[in-house]
Scaffold this motif. Structure first.
Motif, PDB file in Angstrom:
ATOM      1  N   SER A 444       6.851 -14.408   0.994  1.00 19.47           N
ATOM      2  CA  SER A 444       5.919 -13.356   1.410  1.00 19.47           C
ATOM      3  C   SER A 444       5.488 -12.502   0.230  1.00 19.47           C
ATOM      4  O   SER A 444       6.266 -12.233  -0.692  1.00 19.47           O
ATOM      5  N   TYR A 445       4.228 -12.051   0.312  1.00 20.74           N
ATOM      6  CA  TYR A 445       3.679 -11.049  -0.597  1.00 20.74           C
ATOM      7  C   TYR A 445       3.120  -9.927   0.271  1.00 20.74           C
ATOM      8  O   TYR A 445       2.452 -10.179   1.284  1.00 20.74           O
ATOM      9  N   PHE A 446       3.388  -8.689  -0.112  1.00 24.89           N
ATOM     10  CA  PHE A 446       2.949  -7.594   0.740  1.00 24.89           C
ATOM     11  C   PHE A 446       2.616  -6.367  -0.095  1.00 24.89           C
ATOM     12  O   PHE A 446       3.075  -6.208  -1.234  1.00 24.89           O
ATOM     13  N   GLY A 447       1.803  -5.515   0.504  1.00 22.92           N
ATOM     14  CA  GLY A 447       1.443  -4.262  -0.139  1.00 22.92           C
ATOM     15  C   GLY A 447       1.118  -3.198   0.896  1.00 22.92           C
ATOM     16  O   GLY A 447       0.705  -3.512   2.019  1.00 22.92           O
ATOM     17  N   ARG A 448       1.343  -1.949   0.525  1.00 26.64           N
ATOM     18  CA  ARG A 448       1.062  -0.834   1.440  1.00 26.64           C
ATOM     19  C   ARG A 448       0.581   0.365   0.637  1.00 26.64           C
ATOM     20  O   ARG A 448       1.103   0.666  -0.438  1.00 26.64           O
ATOM     21  N   LEU A 449      -0.424   1.050   1.177  1.00 28.37           N
ATOM     22  CA  LEU A 449      -0.951   2.258   0.554  1.00 28.37           C
ATOM     23  C   LEU A 449      -0.980   3.378   1.575  1.00 28.37           C
ATOM     24  O   LEU A 449      -1.605   3.260   2.634  1.00 28.37           O
ATOM     25  N   ASN A 450      -0.276   4.461   1.272  1.00 25.58           N
ATOM     26  CA  ASN A 450      -0.320   5.680   2.076  1.00 25.58           C
ATOM     27  C   ASN A 450      -1.059   6.760   1.283  1.00 25.58           C
ATOM     28  O   ASN A 450      -0.711   7.038   0.125  1.00 25.58           O
ATOM     29  N   TYR A 451      -2.053   7.351   1.922  1.00 25.29           N
ATOM     30  CA  TYR A 451      -2.819   8.414   1.266  1.00 25.29           C
ATOM     31  C   TYR A 451      -2.923   9.604   2.213  1.00 25.29           C
ATOM     32  O   TYR A 451      -3.274   9.458   3.390  1.00 25.29           O
ATOM     33  N   THR A 452      -2.578  10.786   1.680  1.00 23.93           N
ATOM     34  CA  THR A 452      -2.634  12.013   2.467  1.00 23.93           C
ATOM     35  C   THR A 452      -3.556  13.011   1.766  1.00 23.93           C
ATOM     36  O   THR A 452      -3.405  13.277   0.561  1.00 23.93           O
ATOM     37  N   LEU A 453      -4.503  13.578   2.526  1.00 24.57           N
ATOM     38  CA  LEU A 453      -5.436  14.566   2.001  1.00 24.57           C
ATOM     39  C   LEU A 453      -5.184  15.902   2.686  1.00 24.57           C
ATOM     40  O   LEU A 453      -5.176  15.982   3.925  1.00 24.57           O
ATOM     41  N   LEU A 454      -4.917  16.924   1.866  1.00 20.33           N
ATOM     42  CA  LEU A 454      -4.736  18.294   2.363  1.00 20.33           C
ATOM     43  C   LEU A 454      -3.612  18.387   3.387  1.00 20.33           C
ATOM     44  O   LEU A 454      -3.586  19.287   4.234  1.00 20.33           O
ATOM     45  N   ASP A 455      -2.679  17.464   3.326  1.00 12.09           N
ATOM     46  CA  ASP A 455      -1.508  17.449   4.199  1.00 12.09           C
ATOM     47  C   ASP A 455      -1.875  17.357   5.679  1.00 12.09           C
ATOM     48  O   ASP A 455      -1.070  17.704   6.543  1.00 12.09           O
ATOM     49  N   ARG A 456      -3.104  16.908   5.966  1.00 11.14           N
ATOM     50  CA  ARG A 456      -3.470  16.801   7.383  1.00 11.14           C
ATOM     51  C   ARG A 456      -4.278  15.546   7.724  1.00 11.14           C
ATOM     52  O   ARG A 456      -4.403  15.199   8.896  1.00 11.14           O
ATOM     53  N   TYR A 457      -4.773  14.840   6.754  1.00 15.36           N
ATOM     54  CA  TYR A 457      -5.455  13.574   7.023  1.00 15.36           C
ATOM     55  C   TYR A 457      -4.646  12.455   6.351  1.00 15.36           C
ATOM     56  O   TYR A 457      -4.508  12.430   5.120  1.00 15.36           O
ATOM     57  N   GLU A 491      -2.753  21.702  11.348  1.00 15.85           N
ATOM     58  CA  GLU A 491      -2.983  22.225  10.010  1.00 15.85           C
ATOM     59  C   GLU A 491      -4.417  22.679   9.782  1.00 15.85           C
ATOM     60  O   GLU A 491      -4.745  23.195   8.706  1.00 15.85           O
ATOM     61  N   GLU A 492      -5.290  22.478  10.776  1.00 17.80           N
ATOM     62  CA  GLU A 492      -6.662  22.974  10.655  1.00 17.80           C
ATOM     63  C   GLU A 492      -6.670  24.499  10.793  1.00 17.80           C
ATOM     64  O   GLU A 492      -5.794  25.092  11.428  1.00 17.80           O
ATOM     65  N   ALA A 493      -7.677  25.108  10.227  1.00 16.96           N
ATOM     66  CA  ALA A 493      -7.741  26.576  10.186  1.00 16.96           C
ATOM     67  C   ALA A 493      -7.735  27.191  11.576  1.00 16.96           C
ATOM     68  O   ALA A 493      -7.143  28.267  11.797  1.00 16.96           O
TER      69      ALA A 493
END
Length: 665
Positions: A444-457, A491-493
């Motif tokens: 197996s070959y695998f990859g994962r990307l986690n991206y967080t913007l402004l701690d809410r998206y 986390e929204e205003a």
């Protein structure tokens, strides 16, 4: 406590496994079991002698038990995650802690509180009288007969009646114990933990039992100024169990007017003194008579208990060595490698005495050898970075190799009784090769990307490619992507200063997972296999007896696509929380047994990809915490799950292979 997780006890026998289902079943005839991952090792789906893989772990050693259900959460495991993933992490020692010894144990009592309501002796006799009459064969078959000498000196057989509660004869009050001893400690950089456990569980049916011995150790040194973390874990388990030999079923059906024992020559000589329905047979002439149990009649339940010869011995060893290295000067990048293995030695045994109630009226000894090898290696590179308190990136790429190997063998023999002209001779021993070896591999070959913007998206992308040795060239690779999005609305205003809502999050995810369990190894190859007598081709003279196996070149991955929508809500500083999910799962290319035209293959049925099914479900979990303080926490949890499973299509698109000959199988 997990909505959508069902644990089904497979029976009340000691050591009996449990079936675990997550969000129903995604397959028609392939496996619906979840993937079990214990300390990073993905367990062999063959299990431990029919027991659940979880039985290899002492519950006292478990640190955490995590259930992965959604496609995004399970996607990193690719081809084995269609039915969910259960991750077990065992406990470790603490650095800088002085050596500490702890013990815990428990005692439990088990009893059959209710049995099947059946006639007792007098009630059964009265029923026979009313239905058949007192002069009928049915009435004369009741009870038992003993010789009585009358006043003239003649011997007559007189009918007697017992009043036997057969269920009471085979059941008992069972007292079970469980003991666990743990030693933990560690220096500043080398924490360790050692544990031992013993479980003794006699069954309420007198012949059944389960004993388990477990041992484990863990050492987790931290070196190079916290840049290098090592983890070494080893576990061993030895289990012995005996299971019901049909006594529970026989106790419901056996005639209550019969005695448990009868002191007469036939019963003493051939059945160990137990009453049995019997028949006679001869070997070569009318002078060599043999009495054996009537195979059309129910066996004496107490004899089944006392001559229970079915038992299983399982030895299980597993261990893993992992390395986590933070690159010097570039500490955001970690290289993580894991080498793990598991060996299960399963030895089912059958020992029937000559008094046994089985068809082996001459006695029988037989055993199986089932060895399961599970080897795993994976290596990953993980990069974690916060950028200006706005962006958070967590990226991972990896490679994994795993091999499952099985070696089986069996042997058995019986011995003719002294009344036979073949007295003492063995028979029923295998006449052909019984050793069988097979294996399958995954790369197996695998990859994962986690991206967080402004701690809410939050965005997650995962991709895994699995190559299986169970499929022919061109079909061996399966590709399993997933994507997920989460919005922390709290986390929204407009909600950040709201004191009532503690948390509010919306979740969306999509993913594809695969399935290849339930397929024989090398099923795409037209192979010959060793066979028993009377159904084989003689190859290479008379030395090898083999038969052709069915096969399918076009067999491919079963694929499950899942859509999930979820909402997490928490109110009043987490005093009340609610988690709700809706999901839809569609499985295509179902792996199933299908009939094929005669002459198109070497068997009447082969495995193929046929049709599709889907699951739709809703899961809700609510938690209320009425009291929360430093001395007392009170938590009440309720969950609800609804799952609807529907088969959509069972159409076949099989391309036939094989010679134009009649079906063989």
């Amino acid at each position: 406590k997990v909505a959508g997780l069902n644990i089904i006890n497979e029976g009340g026998a000691p050591g009996a496994g449990s079936k675990i289902r997550i969000r129903g079943g995604s397959s028609l005839n392939a496996s619906n079991d979840p993937l079990y991952v214990i300390d990073g090792l993905q367990m062999d789906p063959a299990g431990l002698g029919g027991m659940n893989p979880l039985s290899s772990v002492n519950p006292n050693d478990i640190e955490s038990f995590t259930v992965l259900k959604s496609a995004s959460a399970t996607a990193i495991y690719g081809s084995r995650a269609s039915n969910g993933v259960i991750i077990i992490t065992t406990k470790k020692g603490r650095a800088g802690q002085k050596a500490k010894v702890s013990y815990n144990g428990n005692v439990s009592v088990s009893k059959a509180l209710k049995t099947v309501d059946v006639f007792n002796g007098p009630e059964y006799i009265e029923m026979i009288k009313q239905v058949y009459g007192e002069n009928s064969d049915a009435y004369r078959a009741l009870g038992y007969y003993v010789p009585v000498v009358d006043e003239t000196g003649a011997t007559q057989m007189v009918q007697k009646f017992a009043n036997t509660d057969w269920q009471d004869e085979i059941y008992r009050t069972a007292v079970s114990t469980d003991h666990n001893l743990t030693i933990t400690g560690g220096t500043a950089n080398v924490p360790y933990r050692i544990s031992m456990g013993f479980t003794n569980q006699p069954g309420i049916e007198k012949s059944t039992m389960y004993r388990r011995y477990t041992g484990s150790f863990n050492v987790a040194p931290v070196l190079l100024n916290d840049h290098l973390r090592l983890n070494v874990t080893g576990k061993a388990m030895y289990a012995k169990r005996k299971w019901d030999n049909g006594a529970i079923n026989a106790a419901v059906y056996y005639d209550p007017t019969k005695p448990v024992r009868l002191n007469q020559d036939v019963y003493n000589e051939y059945f160990g003194g137990y009453y049995q329905w019997y028949q006679t047979a001869s070997f070569t002439d009318d002078t060599n008579w043999l009495y054996q149990k009537n195979t059309n009649a129910t066996a004496n339940p107490v004899a089944l208990v006392n001559y229970n010869g079915y038992k299983d011995l399982v030895k299980d060893f597993s261990g893993n060595f992992s390395v986590d290295y933070a690159i010097h000067g570039f500490e955001d990048l970690h290289i993580i490698a894991n080498l793990a293995g598991n060996l299960t030695l399963d030895r089912p045994k059958q020992e029937q005495s000559r008094f046994s109630t089985s068809n082996y009226y001459y006695g029988y000894r037989g055993w199986n050898k089932n060895d399961h090898y599970n080897n795993l290696f994976n290596i990953t590179a993980q990069y974690t970075k916060d950028i200006k308190d706005i962006h958070h990136v967590d990226a991972l790429v990896g490679y994994e190799w795993q091999r499952y190997r099985t070696v089986t063998d069996w042997y058995g023999y019986g011995t003719y009784p002294a009344t036979s002209p073949y007295a003492g001779e063995r028979h029923d021993a295998p006449t052909t090769l019984t050793l069988y070896k097979t294996e399958n591999r995954l790369r197996s070959y695998f990859g994962r990307l986690n991206y967080t913007l402004l701690d809410r998206y939050l965005l997650t992308f995962t991709m895994r490619a699995d190559g299986s040795s169970r499929f022919a060239k061109g079909n061996e690779w399966g590709y399993f992507p997933s994507a997920a999005f989460a919005w922390r609305i709290k986390e929204e205003a407009f909600l950040r200063d709201n004191n009532t809502i503690s948390d509010l999050k919306l979740r969306l995810d999509y993913g594809i997972t695969g399935q290849q369990n339930g397929i024989e190894d090398f099923y795409y190859l037209p192979v010959f296999t060793n066979n028993y007598d009377h159904a084989f081709y003689p190859l290479f003279g008379n030395g090898v007896t083999s038969r052709p196996e069915g096969y399918n070149l076009d067999l491919t991955w079963e694929k499950t696509t899942t859509y999930n929508v979820g909402l997490d809500l928490s109110l009043w500083n987490d005093r009340f929380s609610l988690n709700a999910d809706w999901y839809y799962r569609k499985t295509k290319d179902l792996i199933s047994d299908i009939y094929v035209p005669a002459g198109s293959n070497f068997e009447q049925r082969i495995k193929g990809n046929i049709g599709s099914l889907h699951n739709t479900g809703v899961e809700v979990m609510a938690t209320v915490r009425p009291i929360v303080n430093k001395n007392w926490n009170w938590e009440v949890t309720y969950n609800f799950a609804y799952n609807k499973n529907k088969i959509d299509d069972l159409a076949s698109a099989i391309i036939m292979h094989g010679p134009s000959v009649g079906s063989i199988g």
